[in-house]
Write an enzyme that holds these catalytic residues in place. Structure first.
Site, PDB file in Angstrom:
ATOM      1  CE  LYS A 113      -4.506   0.724   0.203  1.00 38.26           C
ATOM      2  NZ  LYS A 113      -5.626  -0.246  -0.322  1.00 38.26           N
TER       3      LYS A 113
ATOM      4  CG  ASP B 196      -7.153   2.966  -0.937  1.00 38.42           C
ATOM      5  OD1 ASP B 196      -7.428   1.740  -1.198  1.00 38.42           O
ATOM      6  OD2 ASP B 196      -7.443   3.661  -0.078  1.00 38.42           O
TER       7      ASP B 196
HETATM    8  N1  GLU Z   1      -7.191   0.075  -3.365  1.00 41.97           N
HETATM    9  C1  GLU Z   1      -7.710  -1.134  -3.550  1.00 41.97           C
HETATM   10  C2  GLU Z   1      -8.093  -2.312  -2.604  1.00 41.97           C
HETATM   11  O1  GLU Z   1      -7.939  -1.631  -1.462  1.00 41.97           O
HETATM   12  C3  GLU Z   1      -7.387  -1.798  -5.139  1.00 41.97           C
HETATM   13  C4  GLU Z   1      -6.094  -1.971  -4.972  1.00 41.97           C
HETATM   14  C5  GLU Z   1      -5.523  -2.470  -6.441  1.00 41.97           C
HETATM   15  O2  GLU Z   1      -6.204  -2.573  -7.287  1.00 41.97           O
HETATM   16  O3  GLU Z   1      -4.313  -2.652  -6.594  1.00 41.97           O
HETATM   17  O4  GLU Z   1      -8.096  -3.338  -2.717  1.00 41.97           O
END
Ligand code: GLU
Length: 447
Positions: free
Chosen positions: A126, A166
């Protein structure tokens, strides 16, 4: 709580005492895996828990940029590369004032297990910044994204780490980030997901998280011989996840009666659909306005600084906003108002105390790492298409998404049943995700 899990949680708290969100995420997973630790002492010998809580790499960096007045602003950037046991690091970027190391670590930890549940080869990561895109011009957002990528580009790559969106990072931001990466590396690769359809994005990626949540709830209700038809649903956001969740829920015959943001909550008892849904979809992406505009435009109730959970009678609650947005009092109000299902579309939106209230009341509860995995799963499908230099049709992507969500639902129930907690989605998701990651780590030795 298993003794080994307790020891590791205590060590995490002592080592990093100022990371409450990370402690919460770790405690929830480690509480669930007690029966696995009982049955398999090899995980303790291999110090799997100690390794899971230590990110493989944390990158923190300065993000200087110049605002429209010519003043210099300085934000902090992060990328937590949590675990690469089952694939390249994968996970979104969050631009929000609440971003700090604790939130990044908790999100990277959750992402590791979520990605494992999708069955696709993706590790967990993240990233993001405490930059707030609200109130910023397009040029300010572009300059910020370019500065952010000017540091991040050296740590990512299509086979190393593939960021995505996100909170606060949507199509606009991904475009600016991708443009700067391409310029710096002189390479056009699938280094980010959530790209525009004309330059490597996948059909159904924008819809995927919301659709996936609707598919997951459908599976939950089917275990009781029930369906979404005729259900009243409360949600808390109005971004990408909320919008496409509403679209699919309406298609399945349900009525969604709220949207909200940090300023309050709009209550629309007639339900959001048609013109109202189209407006909701544009509210941030086109108009960059607060949820209050919806209440003003469609003449419905606006409750400032209130969450929908406190006052709306609903059958199903779908938190679509932020961590810890449903606290114990909110959970108690939902139960008192007859809510029967809580499905997390956001990441860790229920506090541990709130989850306890739901368990006591016999409310069906699905954790985000299972229910909202459709977004990252479709990111995985975008990566596959980029590698093949092909684009699949909407039906192909949506069909695979549907299959993945049904599979996750099944995997949660099977793991819960096998380890003595039948019907417990949280325990099932944590165990199924843990087993996949821990076994890969065992195979790969002490790294
Ligand atoms: N931010 C999204 C999640 O919490 C998607 C992450 C992504 O597609 O890599 O899963």
């Amino acid at each position: 709580m298993h003794e080994y899990a307790r020891e590791v949680i205590e060590a995490v708290k002592a080592r990093d005492p100022l990371e409450p969100e990370f402690h919460q995420a770790v405690t929830e997973v480690f509480e669930s895996v007690a029966p696995v630790l009982d049955a398999h002492s090899e995980y303790r010998q291999a110090r799997i828990l100690e390794r899971l809580v230590e990110p493989e790499r944390v990158i923190m960096f300065r993000v200087p940029w110049v605002d429209d007045n010519g003043d210099i602003q300085v934000n902090r950037g992060f990328r937590v590369q949590m675990n690469s046991a089952i694939g390249p690091y994968k996970g979104g970027l969050r631009f929000h004032p609440s971003v700090n190391l604790s939130t990044m670590k908790f999100l990277g930890f959750e992402q590791t297990f979520k990605n494992a549940l999708t069955t696709l080869p993706m590790g967990g990561a993240k990233g993001g910044s405490d930059f707030n895109p609200k109130g910023k011009s397009d040029s300010e957002v572009m300059r910020f994204c370019q500065s952010f990528m000017t540091e991040l580009y050296r740590h990512i790559g299509p086979d190393t780490d593939v960021p995505a969106g996100d909170i606060g990072v949507g199509g606009r931001e991904i475009g600016y980030l991708f443009g700067q990466y391409k310029r710096l590396k002189n390479e056009f690769t699938g280094v980010l997901t959530g790209k525009g359809l004309g330059w490597g994005g996948s059909l159904v990626r924008p819809e995927a998280t919301g659709y996936g949540v609707a598919y997951f709830i459908t599976e939950m209700l089917a275990t009781k011989g029930d369906s979404l038809a005729g259900k009243t649903i409360a949600i808390s956001g109005y971004g990408n996840v909320g919008t496409y969740f509403v679209q699919k829920a309406v298609e399945f015959g349900a009525k969604v009666v709220s949207i909200g943001d940090e300023y309050g909550c709009a209550f629309d008892p007639d339900g959001i659909s048609g013109e109202k849904l189209a407006y909701m979809a544009d509210l941030w992406t086109v108009y960059r306005k607060s949820a209050k505009e919806y209440a003003d435009k469609f003449d419905c109730e606006w409750r400032p600084e209130t969450k929908p959970w406190r006052f709306i009678k609903c059958d199903i609650a779908v938190p679509t906003a932020m961590q810890n947005e449903i606290e114990a009092e909110d959970a108690a109000a939902l139960v008192a108002n007859g809510c029967q299902v809580v499905c997390e579309a956001a990441n860790m939106p229920c506090t541990s105390e709130a989850i306890h209230v739901f368990e006591e009341a016999g409310v069906m509860y699905a954790p985000g790492k299972a229910a909202n995995a459709g977004g990252v799963a479709t990111s995985g499908l975008e990566m596959s298409q980029n590698s093949m230099r092909l684009s699949w049709s909407s039906d192909e992507v949506d069909g695979r998404l549907h299959q993945i969500m049904t599979g996750i639902h099944q995997a949660c129930l099977e793991a819960a049943e096998r380890f003595g907690s039948p019907g417990d989605y949280a325990t099932g998701a944590n165990i199924a995700g843990f087993l996949k990651v821990a076994n890969a780590m065992m195979d790969q030795g002490v790294v």
